[in-house]
Design a protein around this motif. Structure first.
Motif, mmCIF file in Angstrom:
data_model
loop_
_atom_site.group_PDB
_atom_site.id
_atom_site.type_symbol
_atom_site.label_atom_id
_atom_site.label_comp_id
_atom_site.label_asym_id
_atom_site.label_seq_id
_atom_site.Cartn_x
_atom_site.Cartn_y
_atom_site.Cartn_z
ATOM 1 N N THR A 34 -2.787 93.029 11.716
ATOM 2 C CA THR A 34 -4.173 92.697 12.078
ATOM 3 C C THR A 34 -4.561 91.300 11.599
ATOM 4 O O THR A 34 -5.060 90.481 12.379
ATOM 5 N N ILE A 35 -4.344 91.027 10.324
ATOM 6 C CA ILE A 35 -4.766 89.734 9.769
ATOM 7 C C ILE A 35 -3.733 88.652 10.091
ATOM 8 O O ILE A 35 -4.082 87.549 10.534
ATOM 9 N N GLY A 36 -2.451 88.954 9.899
ATOM 10 C CA GLY A 36 -1.416 87.934 10.056
ATOM 11 C C GLY A 36 -1.380 87.320 11.448
ATOM 12 O O GLY A 36 -1.239 86.097 11.601
ATOM 13 N N ARG A 81 -18.513 101.654 5.756
ATOM 14 C CA ARG A 81 -17.206 101.073 6.105
ATOM 15 C C ARG A 81 -16.585 101.758 7.308
ATOM 16 O O ARG A 81 -16.618 102.993 7.428
ATOM 17 N N ARG A 82 -15.955 100.970 8.149
ATOM 18 C CA ARG A 82 -15.227 101.523 9.297
ATOM 19 C C ARG A 82 -14.024 102.329 8.790
ATOM 20 O O ARG A 82 -13.416 101.972 7.778
ATOM 21 N N ALA A 83 -13.693 103.400 9.506
ATOM 22 C CA ALA A 83 -12.606 104.268 9.037
ATOM 23 C C ALA A 83 -11.238 103.624 9.239
ATOM 24 O O ALA A 83 -10.336 103.811 8.429
ATOM 25 N N ALA A 84 -11.066 102.898 10.337
ATOM 26 C CA ALA A 84 -9.756 102.333 10.680
ATOM 27 C C ALA A 84 -9.973 101.109 11.546
ATOM 28 O O ALA A 84 -11.063 100.909 12.099
ATOM 29 N N ASP A 85 -8.941 100.262 11.645
ATOM 30 C CA ASP A 85 -8.984 99.198 12.645
ATOM 31 C C ASP A 85 -8.709 99.814 14.017
ATOM 32 O O ASP A 85 -8.096 100.892 14.109
ATOM 33 N N PRO A 86 -9.135 99.156 15.109
ATOM 34 C CA PRO A 86 -9.011 99.790 16.435
ATOM 35 C C PRO A 86 -7.600 100.242 16.793
ATOM 36 O O PRO A 86 -7.437 101.268 17.466
HETATM 37 P P1 NAD Z 1 -1.506 95.565 8.859
HETATM 38 O O1 NAD Z 1 -0.895 96.853 8.448
HETATM 39 O O2 NAD Z 1 -2.284 95.492 10.126
HETATM 40 O O3 NAD Z 1 -0.376 94.437 8.940
HETATM 41 C C1 NAD Z 1 0.567 94.265 7.933
HETATM 42 C C2 NAD Z 1 1.879 93.851 8.586
HETATM 43 O O4 NAD Z 1 2.843 93.553 7.556
HETATM 44 C C3 NAD Z 1 2.486 94.941 9.461
HETATM 45 O O5 NAD Z 1 2.933 94.333 10.660
HETATM 46 C C4 NAD Z 1 3.655 95.458 8.624
HETATM 47 O O6 NAD Z 1 4.708 95.936 9.423
HETATM 48 C C5 NAD Z 1 4.074 94.203 7.879
HETATM 49 N N1 NAD Z 1 4.836 94.420 6.654
HETATM 50 C C6 NAD Z 1 5.059 95.573 5.990
HETATM 51 N N2 NAD Z 1 5.825 95.350 4.909
HETATM 52 C C7 NAD Z 1 6.076 94.023 4.882
HETATM 53 C C8 NAD Z 1 6.829 93.178 4.015
HETATM 54 N N3 NAD Z 1 7.463 93.651 2.941
HETATM 55 N N4 NAD Z 1 6.887 91.861 4.283
HETATM 56 C C9 NAD Z 1 6.243 91.355 5.352
HETATM 57 N N5 NAD Z 1 5.536 92.112 6.212
HETATM 58 C C10 NAD Z 1 5.451 93.432 5.976
HETATM 59 O O7 NAD Z 1 -2.380 95.095 7.607
HETATM 60 P P2 NAD Z 1 -3.668 94.175 7.653
HETATM 61 O O8 NAD Z 1 -4.842 95.010 8.007
HETATM 62 O O9 NAD Z 1 -3.385 92.945 8.450
HETATM 63 O O10 NAD Z 1 -3.825 93.820 6.103
HETATM 64 C C11 NAD Z 1 -3.084 92.780 5.503
HETATM 65 C C12 NAD Z 1 -3.807 92.355 4.229
HETATM 66 O O11 NAD Z 1 -5.092 91.865 4.590
HETATM 67 C C13 NAD Z 1 -4.043 93.466 3.201
HETATM 68 O O12 NAD Z 1 -4.046 92.901 1.909
HETATM 69 C C14 NAD Z 1 -5.433 93.942 3.550
HETATM 70 O O13 NAD Z 1 -6.074 94.571 2.474
HETATM 71 C C15 NAD Z 1 -6.096 92.612 3.896
HETATM 72 N N6 NAD Z 1 -7.254 92.705 4.775
HETATM 73 C C16 NAD Z 1 -7.296 93.594 5.811
HETATM 74 C C17 NAD Z 1 -8.450 93.679 6.584
HETATM 75 C C18 NAD Z 1 -8.575 94.667 7.694
HETATM 76 O O14 NAD Z 1 -9.669 95.159 7.908
HETATM 77 N N7 NAD Z 1 -7.538 94.976 8.437
HETATM 78 C C19 NAD Z 1 -9.519 92.811 6.345
HETATM 79 C C20 NAD Z 1 -9.408 91.875 5.322
HETATM 80 C C21 NAD Z 1 -8.285 91.830 4.522
#
Ligand code: NAD
Length: 347
Positions: free
Chosen positions: A13-15, A169-174
């Motif tokens: 989601t974030i990456g 807070r939202r339960a999950a991302d879409p």
């Molecule tokens: P996500 O699960 O959507 O994405 C994480 C990705 O990393 C997945 O593609 C997963 O396969 C991959 N991954 C798993 N293990 C790994 C490893 N060892 N090395 C590299 N990649 C790996 O997670 P996200 O929601 O993008 O969250 C990422 C970070 O951002 C977390 O710290 C989260 O708390 C933070 N964050 C999330 C949100 C949100 O609402 N989604 C908002 C703000 C901050």
């Protein structure tokens, strides 16, 4: 022009959003993205022209079997970068930190990590200069980012005696199929919740207490705020003008008929030229009221995207690529299509 080479480790989601944002910055170069498994997102990364590196145990063969070209291992990606944005799931960033330090590469972590993962916790409006020259920075979570932006407005202008916030807070991302609840309201039995202390990693003396409930929605979080101000302004209109005049705030006027998060995200889809995201704090004219020294306001937070511009500004601060917060924010926002603040008008 020399550009800073940025790698993104963790393409969820974030990456994926940070990778897209990096690719739009003239002073940054996206070295590549690392994924653990082949997936539709990995294919999309390849289609976007992002070099794809392999993290974790699956190995390059799994990607090649899926017809996805592999540029190398995550370690190779890290060595080719000046800074890694770690966007792996929470707590994995802490494990990855050793790899970045071993390679002598700077790193940005996300809010799922504890504050001690990095030298400083970061929000562009609040403490841009604190990240200058740092080797490790943590961009705080979506909820803390929303609170930090609002605190930047209220604490600086009016002083804050006491802030109480309930985070819905939202339960999950879409795209997440494995999280809930899908029917129910689940209180977080940690009182006060961790969000207040997390905000104090940026505003150490702020008197804030937060509580949280999780509700069955995927669109956004909503914060219900009650803030007693030390030097209150004369009117609600002044508070709204302060939000409107600040980058990364979007104020909906009453006539726009935005009842809640469904219309907010419909607006985001309507205005979108790329991802239908809402990277600003969303504030409602009708949902803001000054009563004596106390300001009440709701704000909605698009959890999937609010931290994306913050990651870009964190890189600029670490590498001294901008003279101050305002110019970095303006460059980032222009590149991402976030409208400029206005002193008056509907937004
Ligand atoms: P996500 O699960 O959507 O994405 C994480 C990705 O990393 C997945 O593609 C997963 O396969 C991959 N991954 C798993 N293990 C790994 C490893 N060892 N090395 C590299 N990649 C790996 O997670 P996200 O929601 O993008 O969250 C990422 C970070 O951002 C977390 O710290 C989260 O708390 C933070 N964050 C999330 C949100 C949100 O609402 N989604 C908002 C703000 C901050």
């Amino acid at each position: 022009m020399t550009t800073v080479r940025v790698a993104v480790n963790g393409y969820g989601t974030i990456g994926k959003r940070v990778a897209d944002a990096v690719a739009r910055q003239p002073d940054l170069t996206l070295v590549g993205v690392a994924k653990t498994r082949p997936s539709f997102e990995a294919r999309e990364a390849v289609d976007r022209g992002y070099p794809l590196y392999v993290a974790g145990d699956a190995g390059a063969d799994a990607f090649r079997a899926a017809g996805l070209p592999v540029a190398g291992t995550v370690e190779e990606m890290v060595h080719a970068a000046d800074v890694v944005v770690d966007a792996a799931p929470e707590r994995i960033g802490k494990t990855n930190a050793a790899m970045y330090a071993g390679a002598g590469v700077r790193a940005i972590f996300q809010g799922g990590e504890k504050a001690d993962v990095a030298e400083v916790s970061f929000n562009a409006l609040a403490n841009f200069d604190a990240a200058r020259g740092r080797r490790t920075v943590r961009v705080v979570s979506c909820n803390t980012t929303g609170l930090a932006r609002a605190a930047s407005v209220l604490a600086a202008r009016y002083g804050v005696d006491r802030w109480e916030a309930t985070l819905v807070r939202r339960a999950a991302d879409p795209a997440e199929t494995g999280r809930g609840p899908i029917n129910g309201i689940v209180p977080t039995f940690q009182l006060p919740s961790h969000h207040g202390p997390d905000l104090r990693t940026i505003f150490p003396t702020l008197d804030i207490a937060t509580a949280a409930v999780v509700v069955p929605t995927t669109l956004m979080h909503v914060h219900v705020n009650t803030v007693r101000l030390a030097r209150p302004p004369a009117s609600t209109a002044e508070v709204l003008a302060a939000f409107r005049a600040t980058p990364r705030f979007h104020v909906f006027a009453g006539w726009e008929g935005v009842d809640g998060t469904p219309q907010v995200m419909e607006y985001a889809r309507d205005r979108s030229r790329g991802r239908p995201d809402m990277m600003e704090n969303v504030v409602w004219e009708n949902g803001t009221r000054l009563d004596g020294a106390t300001v009440y306001f709701f704000q909605a937070i698009h959890q999937e995207s609010i931290v994306v511009p913050e990651n870009i500004d964190a890189i600029r601060a670490m590498f001294d690529l901008a003279p101050d917060a305002r110019s970095s924010i303006a460059r980032t926002d222009e590149s991402l299509g976030i409208p400029r603040p206005t002193a008056a008008g509907s937004r």
